[in-house]
Motif scaffolding. Structure first.
Motif, PDB file in Angstrom:
ATOM      1  N   ASP A 174       0.666  -0.859  -0.431  1.00  0.00           N
ATOM      2  CA  ASP A 174      -0.079   0.081  -0.025  1.00  0.00           C
ATOM      3  C   ASP A 174       0.941   1.380  -0.277  1.00  0.00           C
ATOM      4  O   ASP A 174       1.682   1.248   0.964  1.00  0.00           O
ATOM      5  CB  ASP A 174      -1.220   0.254   1.067  1.00  0.00           C
ATOM      6  CG  ASP A 174      -2.060  -1.273   1.273  1.00  0.00           C
ATOM      7  OD1 ASP A 174      -2.055  -2.130   0.221  1.00  0.00           O
ATOM      8  OD2 ASP A 174      -2.978  -1.081   1.643  1.00  0.00           O
ATOM      9  N   THR A 179      -3.222   4.663  -3.166  1.00  0.00           N
ATOM     10  CA  THR A 179      -3.610   2.584  -4.217  1.00  0.00           C
ATOM     11  C   THR A 179      -2.460   1.940  -3.296  1.00  0.00           C
ATOM     12  O   THR A 179      -1.511   2.201  -2.787  1.00  0.00           O
ATOM     13  CB  THR A 179      -2.493   3.657  -5.176  1.00  0.00           C
ATOM     14  OG1 THR A 179      -1.178   4.122  -5.108  1.00  0.00           O
ATOM     15  CG2 THR A 179      -3.528   5.140  -6.270  1.00  0.00           C
ATOM     16  N   HIS A 187      -8.833   0.413  -2.584  1.00  0.00           N
ATOM     17  CA  HIS A 187      -7.912   1.733  -2.518  1.00  0.00           C
ATOM     18  C   HIS A 187      -7.276   1.098  -0.945  1.00  0.00           C
ATOM     19  O   HIS A 187      -8.144  -0.253  -0.831  1.00  0.00           O
ATOM     20  CB  HIS A 187      -8.020   2.977  -2.450  1.00  0.00           C
ATOM     21  CG  HIS A 187      -7.483   3.951  -3.543  1.00  0.00           C
ATOM     22  ND1 HIS A 187      -8.787   3.537  -4.557  1.00  0.00           N
ATOM     23  CD2 HIS A 187      -6.683   4.321  -4.161  1.00  0.00           C
ATOM     24  CE1 HIS A 187      -8.621   4.090  -5.663  1.00  0.00           C
ATOM     25  NE2 HIS A 187      -7.337   5.463  -5.468  1.00  0.00           N
ATOM     26  N   ASN A 715      -9.697  -1.555 -10.351  1.00  0.00           N
ATOM     27  CA  ASN A 715      -9.282  -1.259  -9.242  1.00  0.00           C
ATOM     28  C   ASN A 715     -10.542  -0.168  -8.706  1.00  0.00           C
ATOM     29  O   ASN A 715     -10.907   0.838  -9.431  1.00  0.00           O
ATOM     30  CB  ASN A 715      -8.042  -0.234  -9.380  1.00  0.00           C
ATOM     31  CG  ASN A 715      -6.531  -0.824  -9.085  1.00  0.00           C
ATOM     32  OD1 ASN A 715      -6.805  -1.206  -7.936  1.00  0.00           O
ATOM     33  ND2 ASN A 715      -6.033  -0.510 -10.378  1.00  0.00           N
TER      34      ASN A 715
END
Length: 715
Positions: A174, A179, A187, A715
């Motif tokens: 991380d 991100t 996230h 994502n």
């Protein structure tokens, strides 16, 4: 009218096959009502005796009471007397309970193991959960809850367990901007969150409970490609909060650090590990951390790899760099985990680099340094041989690093149950001390006298409601923890546990779904990289097939062509004696076995050999035809997974059923994409037809080359 509505509500939600929708946010800690056949046995769990509470014991007690209430509708109460209690839990119960052999069993549990034992029968029966530490009681409590969730018989329990590895960690990749590198579930749960910490506390507690339930006792909060700023006050304040929250669950926090931190944020002229000023900077920084986090775990370091700074920038060795940090951490019992993933432009076979750089340093690392080695010699491929570093460093603590997030296995869009891969690595024989010298034994302390034993898994966790982006990706988080606790467990028994806790105890659901899971990873290997092929993925995103990729100015070993070497003469990477000679890094008889294509396992044959397209395989087929059949088998397997899953409709909640069905549809489409892209491209070299009995590719090669992968979709 109100009475009719209530009656209708009761009828609807009590009808078989109709379940409340579920988001997956509770993971395997759902604590659903047990079936009527075991309710009577479990409903006797009404009283709990706790021997000396503590923050960790309190977590265990509250979890047990919560689970009993949810599964049996019984409100368990804490009993202040030892006699007559249904459940007795705590450290040192062997001094208060007369159970033959209990003291000896506890001696075999180590600092975090436990004993669970039923004594007495009928209404006088008691379940004892005891250990040598609060942590052991916590893990024993979760093991007992797992038995309840799986509706096991608790009338005659007699369990003694202890973890195979001392340190069992998750590595979060991380970034401080929120991100996640190679993360496919949203996230970061740690960094750059807008909500205040108090609002997120329950979310973090679910994370902590889930990890404690599978025995994970450490978490690295940030990316191995570390930003130096993580060691500044702004971010260390957040680390302190995380440490305080996770501590009652026996989870220590660790940080990835950038080797150039003294120069970047400390104002020093360089970060040379042999300069006194640099060494003092690290000692001061470590002291600062431990003042706020007395049980801080230590540092994870990626150095001199993929452009990351390291001691080699100053003409120093990996041992010089690691030992500098080890000296700073040693007074506090902190650990340095130094990654052996060295990926530098050496010009030699990338698969050889970790062995070449680290094995000569065996015995030169301090005792609180652990060298962290990826399971394979390259980079988390769908299938690799085990890294030859395992077994080659007898005087250095080694830890194995697995990837839970599916960077090269379809991201969170593909169902790929990874314990079959992990077991394949654990059970691989290094032969370093003769037959039976498995990778597991080379890392768990049973083969060598290691100061520390450890294991790491690169986490697949993000802010998605279901934590992992795919409901079945939760199984890989769960299974990693179970194997980190006990690598001798079977992949199928772990999968069965997870299915029971996550979905249903109904064998009509479990059996076919477990079959899907157990066959899934091999399906992925077949439609992506069969027969030892590797790194055919897009060079940046690592998702879709791009065996043709050429990037002007890029290093050759960034690109698929470096690995598959397809030409009119054949395909595969020659690592035999006549090639890069990577086989030399393995002990005999492996070196000779891998060196000869006739004895090399065919599932790795193109990893070790460049062979002509008409090479005759053991099946009697040519290499080209064998390759075709593997690619087509992979696609057919996913279609079969779809059919099997469709039959599960009505057996679980519709929300999760539809989610998985949608993901399998994507996986089936992308499996065809992989098959057609690879075979049509390789066919331009082989000039051989796809076997007539196989269906024609559904794509055109020129069309496939134009596909641009959209990372935001994942994502």
């Amino acid at each position: 009218m109100r009475g009719k509505i209530l009656l209708l509500f009761f009828l609807v939600f009590s009808m078989p096959g109709l379940m409340m929708a579920e988001s997956g946010e509770n993971l395997w800690l759902r604590y659903e009502k047990v079936s009527n056949k075991v309710l009577d046995e479990y409903s006797g769990l009404k009283k709990i005796y706790v021997e000396e509470s503590s923050p960790v014991i309190e977590v265990a007690q509250n979890e047990l009471m919560k689970a009993i209430k949810a599964m049996t509708s019984v409100d368990a109460v804490v009993n202040k007397k030892l006699a007559g209690s249904s459940i007795l839990m705590g450290v040192g119960l062997d001094e208060k309970i007369n159970i033959q052999g209990l003291k000896d069993r506890l001696k075999n549990c180590g600092p975090e193991g436990y004993v669970i034992q039923t004594i007495g029968t009928g209404s006088d029966a008691q379940v004892v959960i005891t250990a040598n530490s609060d942590a052991g009681v916590l893990y024993g409590t979760f093991a007992f809850i797992r038995m309840l969730q799986s509706e096991e018989d608790i009338a005659a329990i007699n369990i003694v367990e202890s973890p195979k590895y001392e340190l069992r960690l998750l590595n979060h990749w991380d970034n401080l901007n929120g991100t996640v590198e190679r993360g496919y579930a949203g996230h970061s749960i740690w960094w750059n969150r807008e909500k205040i910490f108090k609002v997120l506390k329950e979310h973090y507690q679910t994370y902590a409970r889930a990890n404690a339930s599978i025995g994970i006792n450490g978490t690295v909060l940030n990316n191995v490609n570390a930003a130096p700023e993580v060691l500044t006050d702004e971010y260390l304040e957040q680390v302190v909060r995380f440490a305080n929250l996770l501590r009652p669950y026996n989870i220590k926090v660790y940080l990835s650090v950038n080797f150039s931190s003294p120069a970047v944020i400390g104002g020093l002229e360089d970060s040379d590990p042999l300069r006194d000023e640099v060494r003092e900077w690290w000692k001061d920084k470590v002291e600062e951390i431990y003042e706020e986090i007395p049980d801080f775990g230590g540092f994870l370091v990626k150095a001199n790899s993929e452009g990351q700074p390291g001691p080699q920038d100053y003409g120093r060795t990996h041992a010089d760099g690691a030992n500098m940090l080890a000296e700073a951490l040693e007074p506090y019992n902190g650990i340095v985990m130094w990654r052996a993933f060295v990926y530098a432009p050496s010009g030699d076979d990338r698969a050889k680099q970790a062995y070449t750089e680290f094995v000569p340093l065996d015995g030169k690392f301090h005792e609180n340094v652990i060298v962290q080695v990826k399971n394979g010699p390259v980079d988390f491929q769908p299938r690799e041989p085990f890294s030859p570093v395992f077994g080659a460093m007898e005087e250095t603590s080694l830890m194995i690093e697995f990837q839970i997030t599916q960077e090269y296995l379809g991201f969170s869009n593909h169902l790929a149950y990874l314990p079959t891969m992990q077991k394949e690595t654990f059970e691989s024989d290094t032969y370093v001390k003769g037959p039976g010298s498995t990778v597991a034994k080379a890392t768990d302390g049973s083969l060598f006298n290691q100061k520390h034993t450890a294991i790491a898994g690169v986490a697949n966790i993000g802010r998605d409601t279901n934590w992992t982006g795919h409901h079945f990706a939760q199984a890989n988080w769960y299974a990693y923890g179970r194997l980190a606790w006990d690598h001798t467990l079977r992949a199928d028994e772990i999968g069965q546990e997870w299915l029971k806790m996550t979905f249903s105890n109904d064998s009509a659901f479990i059996d076919p779904t477990l079959n899907i899971m157990m066959r899934s990873r091999e399906a992925v290997v077949n439609y992506m990289t069969p027969l030892g092929l590797h790194h055919l993925m897009g060079w940046s995103h690592h998702h879709g097939p791009e065996p043709w990729t050429e990037i002007e100015g890029a290093r050759p070993d960034w690109l698929p062509k470096y690995y598959h070497n397809a030409s009119e003469s054949g395909i595969g990477f020659d690592r035999s004696e006549s090639g890069s000679n990577a086989v030399e890094q393995y002990e005999e008889p492996l070196a000779s076995m891998y060196n000869n294509p006739k004895t090399c396992p065919e599932n790795l044959i193109l990893w070790f050999h460049h062979l002509p397209w008409d090479y005759t395989m053991s099946s009697g087929l040519s290499l080209w035809d064998e390759l075709c059949y593997h690619y087509y088998d992979g696609v057919e397997e996913v279609r079969l997974m779809q059919k099997k899953w469709d039959r599960m409709q009505g057996m679980i909640d519709e929300e999760r059923f539809e989610h998985v069905r949608h993901k399998l549809k994507i996986q089936s489409r992308e499996a065809e994409w992989w098959r057609d892209a690879c075979l049509l491209y390789f066919q331009t070299f082989s000039k051989m037809p796809i076997p007539a009995e196989l269906e024609r590719p559904v794509h055109d090669l020129d069309e496939l080359k134009k596909i641009k992968f959209d990372m935001t979709h994942h994502n």
